[in-house]
Design a protein around this motif. Sequence first.
Motif, PDB file in Angstrom:
ATOM      1  N   SER A  56       0.837  -1.209   0.000  1.00 24.93           N
ATOM      2  CA  SER A  56       0.000   0.000   0.000  1.00 24.93           C
ATOM      3  C   SER A  56       0.868   1.253   0.000  1.00 24.93           C
ATOM      4  O   SER A  56       0.521   2.257  -0.637  1.00 24.93           O
ATOM      5  CB  SER A  56      -0.937  -0.003   1.210  1.00 24.93           C
ATOM      6  N   LYS A  57       1.993   1.220   0.697  1.00 30.26           N
ATOM      7  CA  LYS A  57       2.923   2.346   0.665  1.00 30.26           C
ATOM      8  C   LYS A  57       3.479   2.542  -0.738  1.00 30.26           C
ATOM      9  O   LYS A  57       3.571   3.667  -1.243  1.00 30.26           O
ATOM     10  CB  LYS A  57       4.067   2.127   1.661  1.00 30.26           C
ATOM     11  N   VAL A  58       3.861   1.455  -1.345  1.00 25.29           N
ATOM     12  CA  VAL A  58       4.427   1.527  -2.694  1.00 25.29           C
ATOM     13  C   VAL A  58       3.407   2.115  -3.661  1.00 25.29           C
ATOM     14  O   VAL A  58       3.726   2.994  -4.480  1.00 25.29           O
ATOM     15  CB  VAL A  58       4.878   0.127  -3.159  1.00 25.29           C
ATOM     16  N   GLU A  59       2.165   1.659  -3.569  1.00 23.66           N
ATOM     17  CA  GLU A  59       1.120   2.164  -4.460  1.00 23.66           C
ATOM     18  C   GLU A  59       0.887   3.657  -4.269  1.00 23.66           C
ATOM     19  O   GLU A  59       0.715   4.402  -5.248  1.00 23.66           O
ATOM     20  CB  GLU A  59      -0.174   1.384  -4.212  1.00 23.66           C
ATOM     21  N   ARG A  60       0.894   4.096  -3.015  1.00 23.61           N
ATOM     22  CA  ARG A  60       0.676   5.514  -2.763  1.00 23.61           C
ATOM     23  C   ARG A  60       1.830   6.359  -3.288  1.00 23.61           C
ATOM     24  O   ARG A  60       1.618   7.431  -3.874  1.00 23.61           O
ATOM     25  CB  ARG A  60       0.467   5.757  -1.261  1.00 23.61           C
ATOM     26  N   LEU A  61       3.045   5.898  -3.087  1.00 28.77           N
ATOM     27  CA  LEU A  61       4.204   6.639  -3.593  1.00 28.77           C
ATOM     28  C   LEU A  61       4.199   6.684  -5.113  1.00 28.77           C
ATOM     29  O   LEU A  61       4.493   7.724  -5.711  1.00 28.77           O
ATOM     30  CB  LEU A  61       5.497   6.006  -3.076  1.00 28.77           C
ATOM     31  N   GLN A  62       3.866   5.581  -5.734  1.00 26.34           N
ATOM     32  CA  GLN A  62       3.811   5.547  -7.197  1.00 26.34           C
ATOM     33  C   GLN A  62       2.710   6.459  -7.736  1.00 26.34           C
ATOM     34  O   GLN A  62       2.794   6.948  -8.864  1.00 26.34           O
ATOM     35  CB  GLN A  62       3.594   4.120  -7.684  1.00 26.34           C
ATOM     36  N   ALA A  63       1.695   6.699  -6.878  1.00 25.13           N
ATOM     37  CA  ALA A  63       0.613   7.615  -7.270  1.00 25.13           C
ATOM     38  C   ALA A  63       0.928   9.060  -6.897  1.00 25.13           C
ATOM     39  O   ALA A  63       0.100   9.952  -7.113  1.00 25.13           O
ATOM     40  CB  ALA A  63      -0.695   7.179  -6.613  1.00 25.13           C
ATOM     41  N   GLY A  64       2.112   9.290  -6.325  1.00 24.85           N
ATOM     42  CA  GLY A  64       2.500  10.646  -5.950  1.00 24.85           C
ATOM     43  C   GLY A  64       1.908  11.096  -4.636  1.00 24.85           C
ATOM     44  O   GLY A  64       1.800  12.299  -4.380  1.00 24.85           O
ATOM     45  N   GLU A  65       1.529  10.149  -3.766  1.00 27.30           N
ATOM     46  CA  GLU A  65       0.931  10.482  -2.481  1.00 27.30           C
ATOM     47  C   GLU A  65       1.908  10.204  -1.343  1.00 27.30           C
ATOM     48  O   GLU A  65       2.646   9.223  -1.366  1.00 27.30           O
ATOM     49  CB  GLU A  65      -0.342   9.658  -2.246  1.00 27.30           C
ATOM     50  N   SER A  66       1.873  11.054  -0.338  1.00 33.57           N
ATOM     51  CA  SER A  66       2.690  10.859   0.858  1.00 33.57           C
ATOM     52  C   SER A  66       1.827  10.338   1.992  1.00 33.57           C
ATOM     53  O   SER A  66       0.646  10.670   2.090  1.00 33.57           O
ATOM     54  CB  SER A  66       3.353  12.169   1.280  1.00 33.57           C
ATOM     55  N   TYR A  67       2.414   9.536   2.862  1.00 35.76           N
ATOM     56  CA  TYR A  67       1.740   9.061   4.069  1.00 35.76           C
ATOM     57  C   TYR A  67       2.468   9.540   5.324  1.00 35.76           C
ATOM     58  O   TYR A  67       2.213   9.061   6.421  1.00 35.76           O
ATOM     59  CB  TYR A  67       1.653   7.529   4.067  1.00 35.76           C
ATOM     60  N   ILE A  68       3.369  10.497   5.150  1.00 34.18           N
ATOM     61  CA  ILE A  68       4.117  11.078   6.262  1.00 34.18           C
ATOM     62  C   ILE A  68       3.808  12.561   6.309  1.00 34.18           C
ATOM     63  O   ILE A  68       3.966  13.269   5.301  1.00 34.18           O
ATOM     64  CB  ILE A  68       5.635  10.832   6.099  1.00 34.18           C
ATOM     65  N   GLY A  69       3.368  13.043   7.457  1.00 32.05           N
ATOM     66  CA  GLY A  69       2.849  14.400   7.575  1.00 32.05           C
ATOM     67  C   GLY A  69       3.793  15.497   7.136  1.00 32.05           C
ATOM     68  O   GLY A  69       3.379  16.456   6.477  1.00 32.05           O
ATOM     69  N   HIS A  70       5.086  15.394   7.506  1.00 31.36           N
ATOM     70  CA  HIS A  70       5.999  16.497   7.205  1.00 31.36           C
ATOM     71  C   HIS A  70       6.631  16.388   5.818  1.00 31.36           C
ATOM     72  O   HIS A  70       7.469  17.212   5.445  1.00 31.36           O
ATOM     73  CB  HIS A  70       7.093  16.602   8.279  1.00 31.36           C
ATOM     74  N   ILE A  71       6.234  15.366   5.034  1.00 27.89           N
ATOM     75  CA  ILE A  71       6.656  15.266   3.642  1.00 27.89           C
ATOM     76  C   ILE A  71       5.389  15.330   2.799  1.00 27.89           C
ATOM     77  O   ILE A  71       4.567  14.416   2.828  1.00 27.89           O
ATOM     78  CB  ILE A  71       7.423  13.965   3.364  1.00 27.89           C
ATOM     79  N   SER A  72       5.222  16.406   2.069  1.00 29.32           N
ATOM     80  CA  SER A  72       3.977  16.634   1.337  1.00 29.32           C
ATOM     81  C   SER A  72       3.867  15.730   0.117  1.00 29.32           C
ATOM     82  O   SER A  72       4.868  15.249  -0.434  1.00 29.32           O
ATOM     83  CB  SER A  72       3.884  18.095   0.896  1.00 29.32           C
ATOM     84  N   SER A  73       2.631  15.532  -0.346  1.00 25.25           N
ATOM     85  CA  SER A  73       2.401  14.767  -1.568  1.00 25.25           C
ATOM     86  C   SER A  73       3.006  15.475  -2.775  1.00 25.25           C
ATOM     87  O   SER A  73       3.434  14.818  -3.742  1.00 25.25           O
ATOM     88  CB  SER A  73       0.901  14.556  -1.783  1.00 25.25           C
ATOM     89  N   GLU A  74       3.064  16.810  -2.726  1.00 25.36           N
ATOM     90  CA  GLU A  74       3.681  17.558  -3.825  1.00 25.36           C
ATOM     91  C   GLU A  74       5.155  17.186  -3.968  1.00 25.36           C
ATOM     92  O   GLU A  74       5.668  17.059  -5.093  1.00 25.36           O
ATOM     93  CB  GLU A  74       3.543  19.059  -3.575  1.00 25.36           C
ATOM     94  N   ARG A  75       5.832  16.991  -2.833  1.00 23.89           N
ATOM     95  CA  ARG A  75       7.245  16.609  -2.882  1.00 23.89           C
ATOM     96  C   ARG A  75       7.406  15.196  -3.428  1.00 23.89           C
ATOM     97  O   ARG A  75       8.339  14.911  -4.194  1.00 23.89           O
ATOM     98  CB  ARG A  75       7.870  16.747  -1.501  1.00 23.89           C
ATOM     99  N   VAL A  76       6.506  14.296  -3.043  1.00 26.67           N
ATOM    100  CA  VAL A  76       6.555  12.928  -3.559  1.00 26.67           C
ATOM    101  C   VAL A  76       6.277  12.915  -5.058  1.00 26.67           C
ATOM    102  O   VAL A  76       6.960  12.227  -5.832  1.00 26.67           O
ATOM    103  CB  VAL A  76       5.556  12.030  -2.811  1.00 26.67           C
ATOM    104  N   SER A  77       5.290  13.701  -5.489  1.00 25.54           N
ATOM    105  CA  SER A  77       4.978  13.785  -6.918  1.00 25.54           C
ATOM    106  C   SER A  77       6.168  14.313  -7.703  1.00 25.54           C
ATOM    107  O   SER A  77       6.461  13.844  -8.814  1.00 25.54           O
ATOM    108  CB  SER A  77       3.766  14.697  -7.146  1.00 25.54           C
ATOM    109  N   ALA A  78       6.858  15.297  -7.130  1.00 25.34           N
ATOM    110  CA  ALA A  78       8.024  15.860  -7.808  1.00 25.34           C
ATOM    111  C   ALA A  78       9.120  14.814  -7.979  1.00 25.34           C
ATOM    112  O   ALA A  78       9.793  14.762  -9.011  1.00 25.34           O
ATOM    113  CB  ALA A  78       8.542  17.067  -7.033  1.00 25.34           C
ATOM    114  N   LEU A  79       9.302  13.970  -6.943  1.00 20.45           N
ATOM    115  CA  LEU A  79      10.292  12.903  -7.038  1.00 20.45           C
ATOM    116  C   LEU A  79       9.930  11.934  -8.156  1.00 20.45           C
ATOM    117  O   LEU A  79      10.767  11.562  -8.977  1.00 20.45           O
ATOM    118  CB  LEU A  79      10.364  12.139  -5.715  1.00 20.45           C
TER     119      LEU A  79
END
Length: 450
Positions: free
Chosen positions: A56-79
Amino acid sequence: MISKDTDPGAFQSLLGALKDCSARIGVIGLGYVGLPLVELFAGCGFRVLGFDIDSSKVERLQAGESYIGHISSERVSALRDGGHFTATSDFSRLTEVDAILICVPTPLGKHREPDLSAVIATGQSIGRYLRRGQLVILESTTYPGTTRDVLKPELEAGGLVAGRDFYLAYSPEREDPGNPKFSAGTIPKVVGGYDEMSGQLAQALYGAAVPEVVPVTSCEVAEACKILENTYRAVNIALVNELKLVFERMGIDVWEVIDAAKTKPFGFQAFYPGPGLGGHCIPIDPFYLTWVAHTYGLHTRFIELAGEINTAMPHHVIDRVTAALNDAGKAVKGSRILVLGAAYKPNVDDCRESPAVELMELLQDRGATVSYSDPHVPALPLMRGRTVRLESTPLSAETLSAQDCVLIATDHKAFDWELILTHSSLVIDTRGATRKALAERTGPSHVIKA
């Protein structure tokens, strides 16, 4: 020592790739330590492949979503969109990377013994796919000797030999989730290699991403460094927790004492009392050191005493709640108690080892009707050894006035202390959070410091 059997060409090739950021990095464990490392190395131009057993973590990261409060989904999407990061649960892809960083949990077992099952399982997974010339670095907090005595045999099970066929090192994580002053890219990295060449490669890897690398002579020194850092904090927190009990009995405000003492510009560092220790490191590391000391026939009495004091603090808080309710003519059983904060420290969503969760369980065990409010934790996550399952209650005048007791466990900045004081009939403050608001009020206080 450099093994005479080591391939110097493979060493030089990997060293160059690490220095010019052309190497591919694998990060195993995409949590509070691993994900910031992914961002750090990807930001330096490395291609990073992240591994986690939680699909589930992998799927969220691949979708550009973060599950950690101080790391935004925008930062994950950028990665993800930058082409430098991919997440996977397929450990066979370890063959694609040049360096492997292990960032898996190292909790305590039922009897407060080290639980290295995640490190061992990860070592076995790597060992199945390990190829010549790769660098493996353990970052998980553990006791001195783990890299050499626990991880290395798992890596070598397939026939490759550390220091000859592959490289091995230890570099302790130093994450402080939610701290805006420090991040993975600004904190010096301590590095200890299994041998000289392993140490040089690990230094080159981190040297490409952080401003300062601190080399030490062995994996064991680097492991001991991490244990020292957090044992130092645990012991000093135990000291101030014990002083809180003494000053409380004497009618002295421990937070005022600390504020006065920290004006001394030398020889003093402020530590603060609380309802217990939280986070993945400070409540755990001293017990790792105590355990390994016992294997050498030594008893760490000072550290063990500090551990006893810190682990007793939640029970002290419950005693204070019980006494305060008794004074109001109520029993804990049947009382409505709202716990403010579920995270282990302010302004983060991290509930690992949080004393707030233990307080909820202790209150439930005594028959209280327990709820909690935390703007960072909408629902309590599944936690090792914990059974409480609750969702956060929004703070309002109506919610507060309906409680028999409000227990402050975490002093988030988002809490409206004036609202809390105005509409609560009884407040138990374990963090000194209401001091400023109370100073501006007159008349008798309904706040109990615990």
